[in-house]
Design an enzyme around this catalytic site. Structure first.
Site, mmCIF file in Angstrom:
data_model
loop_
_atom_site.group_PDB
_atom_site.id
_atom_site.type_symbol
_atom_site.label_atom_id
_atom_site.label_comp_id
_atom_site.label_asym_id
_atom_site.label_seq_id
_atom_site.Cartn_x
_atom_site.Cartn_y
_atom_site.Cartn_z
ATOM 1 N N GLY A 39 -16.559 22.184 -4.623
ATOM 2 C CA GLY A 39 -15.091 22.184 -4.773
ATOM 3 C C GLY A 39 -14.561 20.838 -5.227
ATOM 4 O O GLY A 39 -15.339 19.920 -5.547
ATOM 5 N N ALA A 94 -16.054 22.469 3.599
ATOM 6 C CA ALA A 94 -15.704 23.774 3.019
ATOM 7 C C ALA A 94 -14.354 24.240 3.560
ATOM 8 O O ALA A 94 -14.110 24.166 4.769
ATOM 9 C CB ALA A 94 -16.781 24.803 3.353
ATOM 10 N N THR A 96 -7.492 28.274 1.411
ATOM 11 C CA THR A 96 -6.105 28.556 1.835
ATOM 12 C C THR A 96 -5.804 30.032 1.584
ATOM 13 O O THR A 96 -6.378 30.648 0.668
ATOM 14 C CB THR A 96 -5.083 27.730 1.031
ATOM 15 N N GLN A 138 2.845 23.034 8.065
ATOM 16 C CA GLN A 138 3.356 23.253 6.708
ATOM 17 C C GLN A 138 3.908 24.668 6.594
ATOM 18 O O GLN A 138 3.252 25.629 7.015
ATOM 19 C CB GLN A 138 2.247 23.037 5.665
ATOM 20 N N GLY A 180 4.370 28.063 5.429
ATOM 21 C CA GLY A 180 3.440 28.945 4.696
ATOM 22 C C GLY A 180 1.988 28.753 5.065
ATOM 23 O O GLY A 180 1.097 29.346 4.446
ATOM 24 N N TYR A 186 -3.820 27.883 8.179
ATOM 25 C CA TYR A 186 -4.517 26.667 7.721
ATOM 26 C C TYR A 186 -4.238 25.481 8.653
ATOM 27 O O TYR A 186 -5.145 24.743 9.036
ATOM 28 C CB TYR A 186 -4.038 26.365 6.302
ATOM 29 N N GLY A 196 -4.120 14.141 2.313
ATOM 30 C CA GLY A 196 -2.847 14.729 1.902
ATOM 31 C C GLY A 196 -3.089 15.580 0.668
ATOM 32 O O GLY A 196 -4.182 16.127 0.476
HETATM 33 N N1 CAA Z 1 11.060 24.401 4.116
HETATM 34 C C1 CAA Z 1 12.089 25.275 4.195
HETATM 35 N N2 CAA Z 1 12.159 26.363 3.448
HETATM 36 C C2 CAA Z 1 11.164 26.621 2.605
HETATM 37 C C3 CAA Z 1 10.049 25.766 2.496
HETATM 38 C C4 CAA Z 1 10.038 24.610 3.294
HETATM 39 N N3 CAA Z 1 9.043 23.723 3.223
HETATM 40 N N4 CAA Z 1 9.193 26.271 1.593
HETATM 41 C C5 CAA Z 1 9.750 27.429 1.143
HETATM 42 N N5 CAA Z 1 10.922 27.619 1.763
HETATM 43 C C6 CAA Z 1 11.848 28.722 1.560
HETATM 44 C C7 CAA Z 1 12.119 28.987 0.098
HETATM 45 O O1 CAA Z 1 13.112 28.128 -0.377
HETATM 46 C C8 CAA Z 1 12.563 30.455 0.095
HETATM 47 O O2 CAA Z 1 13.894 30.506 0.512
HETATM 48 P P1 CAA Z 1 14.884 31.664 -0.015
HETATM 49 O O3 CAA Z 1 14.271 32.965 0.392
HETATM 50 O O4 CAA Z 1 16.180 31.371 0.683
HETATM 51 O O5 CAA Z 1 14.945 31.480 -1.493
HETATM 52 C C9 CAA Z 1 11.698 31.022 1.173
HETATM 53 O O6 CAA Z 1 11.266 29.934 2.002
HETATM 54 C C10 CAA Z 1 10.464 31.712 0.656
HETATM 55 O O7 CAA Z 1 10.030 32.418 1.713
HETATM 56 P P2 CAA Z 1 9.072 33.623 1.506
HETATM 57 O O8 CAA Z 1 9.008 34.349 2.796
HETATM 58 O O9 CAA Z 1 9.420 34.374 0.295
HETATM 59 O O10 CAA Z 1 7.732 32.841 1.244
HETATM 60 P P3 CAA Z 1 6.367 33.410 0.789
HETATM 61 O O11 CAA Z 1 5.748 34.247 1.820
HETATM 62 O O12 CAA Z 1 6.498 33.915 -0.600
HETATM 63 O O13 CAA Z 1 5.548 32.074 0.788
HETATM 64 C C11 CAA Z 1 4.846 29.966 0.175
HETATM 65 C C12 CAA Z 1 5.921 31.022 -0.007
HETATM 66 C C13 CAA Z 1 3.468 30.554 0.024
HETATM 67 C C14 CAA Z 1 4.963 29.335 1.536
HETATM 68 C C15 CAA Z 1 5.094 28.965 -0.930
HETATM 69 O O14 CAA Z 1 6.331 28.352 -0.700
HETATM 70 C C16 CAA Z 1 4.038 27.883 -0.994
HETATM 71 O O15 CAA Z 1 3.022 28.045 -1.635
HETATM 72 N N6 CAA Z 1 4.283 26.734 -0.342
HETATM 73 C C17 CAA Z 1 3.356 25.616 -0.346
HETATM 74 C C18 CAA Z 1 2.409 25.707 0.796
HETATM 75 C C19 CAA Z 1 1.498 24.514 0.752
HETATM 76 O O16 CAA Z 1 1.934 23.375 0.789
HETATM 77 N N7 CAA Z 1 0.206 24.756 0.657
HETATM 78 C C20 CAA Z 1 -0.723 23.697 0.534
HETATM 79 C C21 CAA Z 1 -1.870 24.157 -0.298
HETATM 80 S S1 CAA Z 1 -2.955 22.824 -0.687
HETATM 81 C C22 CAA Z 1 -3.697 22.475 0.724
HETATM 82 O O17 CAA Z 1 -3.598 23.165 1.691
HETATM 83 C C23 CAA Z 1 -4.519 21.246 0.736
HETATM 84 C C24 CAA Z 1 -4.076 20.332 1.813
HETATM 85 O O18 CAA Z 1 -4.786 20.224 2.802
HETATM 86 C C25 CAA Z 1 -2.831 19.567 1.662
#
Ligand code: CAA
Length: 246
Positions: free
Chosen positions: A13, A88, A91, A146, A148, A152, A183
Site C-alpha cells: 500500500g 495493513a 477504510t 472523524q 464518517g 476506523y 495524519g
Molecule cells: N463535520 C460536520 N458535518 C459534516 C462533516 C464534518 N466533519 N463531514 C460531513 N458533514 C456533513 C455534510 O456537510 C453533509 O451535510 P448536509 O447533509 O447538511 O449537506 C452531511 O454531513 C453528509 O452526511 P451523510 O450522512 O450524507 O454522509 P455520508 O454517509 O454520505 O458520509 C462521508 C459522508 C463518508 C463521511 C464523507 O463526508 C467523507 O468521506 N468524509 C471524510 C472521512 C475521512 O476523513 N476519511 C479519512 C479517509 S483516509 C484515512 O482514514 C487515513 C487516515 O488515517 C487519516
C-alpha cells in the site's frame, strides 16, 4: 549481528511501500504479505528495478490460520522476525447511522484484529531472543475521531491500547512496542475521500499540505534504532500539526 528481519503487513500500500523501501535501503531483510498475486508481482518487480528485494508471502491478516502459515513461511525462508510493523489497514467510511455490520467488522478485522493475528505469531520468538520491535501504524483519527469513521477510529484507537499493554508485558524481554499515528498522507486511501471534503481537511492542516508516505517511514525507522531502546508505549503523531492532543 546478522541482518534483522522485518515483516511489514500491507507492504504494497501507500505508506507500506514507503516503509518497505526505507527498511530495505537500511539493510533490513524485509517481508510483506499479499492477497492479490498479480498486483503484488508488478509491485515486487518495480522495487526490484530499484535494487530492492522483498520477500512476498501470501497471507490474510484477518485470518489467524493464514497468519500462522505466513509467519512460519517467512521464518523458514529468511529467518525469525525481529521487527513487526502492523500497517495493513482499510477504510469503509460512512456515517454511523448508515453503517452496516459488514463495514464495521471489515474495518475492525483488518485494522485491529490483525494486530492480534500477526503479533501473536511473532511475540514468542522475540521474547526468547530478547530483542524485538513492534510498531502499530494507527491514525490521527484514532486520536481525535472523524466524521464518517466510527469503525476506523475505534480500530485505530484500539491499536494504541494494544501497544501500551504489550509494551508493559514485553519490556523486560528487550522488546519495544510503539504506535505511529499518521495524519492525512497523499496515498490512494486519502485520495479516495471526495475532493471537496479533502480540500476542507487540508485547510485544517497548519503545515498546509498532505504528508508524504516516507515521512511516516522515517518515524518507523527511528523506533527501530538500538538508540531508541528506551522508547516504549509511545504514540508518535505525525500530522502536519492537524491534531496536537497529548
Ligand atoms: N463535520 C460536520 N458535518 C459534516 C462533516 C464534518 N466533519 N463531514 C460531513 N458533514 C456533513 C455534510 O456537510 C453533509 O451535510 P448536509 O447533509 O447538511 O449537506 C452531511 O454531513 C453528509 O452526511 P451523510 O450522512 O450524507 O454522509 P455520508 O454517509 O454520505 O458520509 C462521508 C459522508 C463518508 C463521511 C464523507 O463526508 C467523507 O468521506 N468524509 C471524510 C472521512 C475521512 O476523513 N476519511 C479519512 C479517509 S483516509 C484515512 O482514514 C487515513 C487516515 O488515517 C487519516
Amino acid at each position: 549481528m546478522s541482518t534483522r528481519v522485518a515483516l511489514v503487513t500491507g507492504g504494497t500500500g501507500g505508506i507500506g511501500t514507503a516503509i518497505v523501501r526505507r527498511l530495505a535501503k537500511m539493510g533490513y531483510n524485509v517481508a510483506t504479505n499479499y492477497r492479490n498475486e498479480e498486483k503484488t508481482k508488478a509491485w515486487r518487480d518495480k522495487l526490484k528495478g530499484e535494487g530492492i528485494d522483498v520477500l512476498t508471502v501470501k497471507g490474510d491478516v484477518c485470518d489467524p490460520a493464514s497468519c500462522e502459515a505466513m509467519v512460519r513461511e517467512i521464518e523458514q525462508k529468511i529467518g525469525p522476525i525481529d521487527i513487526l510493523v502492523n500497517n495493513a489497514g482499510i477504510t469503509r467510511d460512512t456515517t454511523f447511522h448508515k453503517m452496516n455490520y459488514q463495514q464495521w467488522t471489515d474495518v475492525i478485522n483488518t485494522n485491529l484484529n490483525a494486530c492480534f493475528n500477526v503479533t501473536r505469531q511473532v511475540i514468542d520468538g522475540m521474547r526468547t531472543r530478547k530483542w524485538g520491535r513492534v510498531i502499530q501504524i494507527s491514525s490521527i483519527n484514532g486520536q481525535k475521531g472523524q466524521y464518517g469513521q466510527a469503525n476506523y477510529a475505534a480500530a485505530k484507537a484500539g491499536m494504541h491500547g494494544f501497544t501500551i499493554s504489550l509494551a508493559q508485558e514485553n519490556a523486560r524481554f528487550g522488546i519495544t512496542v510503539n504506535t505511529v499515528s499518521p495524519g492525512y498522507i497523499g496515498t490512494d486511501m486519502v485520495m479516495a475521500v471526495p475532493e471537496e471534503v479533502r480540500a476542507k481537511i487540508v485547510a485544517q492542516i497548519p503545515l498546509g499540505r498532505l504528508g508524504e508516505p516516507d515521512e511516516i517511514a522515517y518515524a518507523v525507522a527511528f523506533f527501530l534504532d538500538d538508540k531508541a531502546a528506551w522508547i516504549t508505549g509511545a504514540n508518535l503523531a505525525i500530522n502536519g500539526g492537524h491534531y496536537m492532543g497529548w
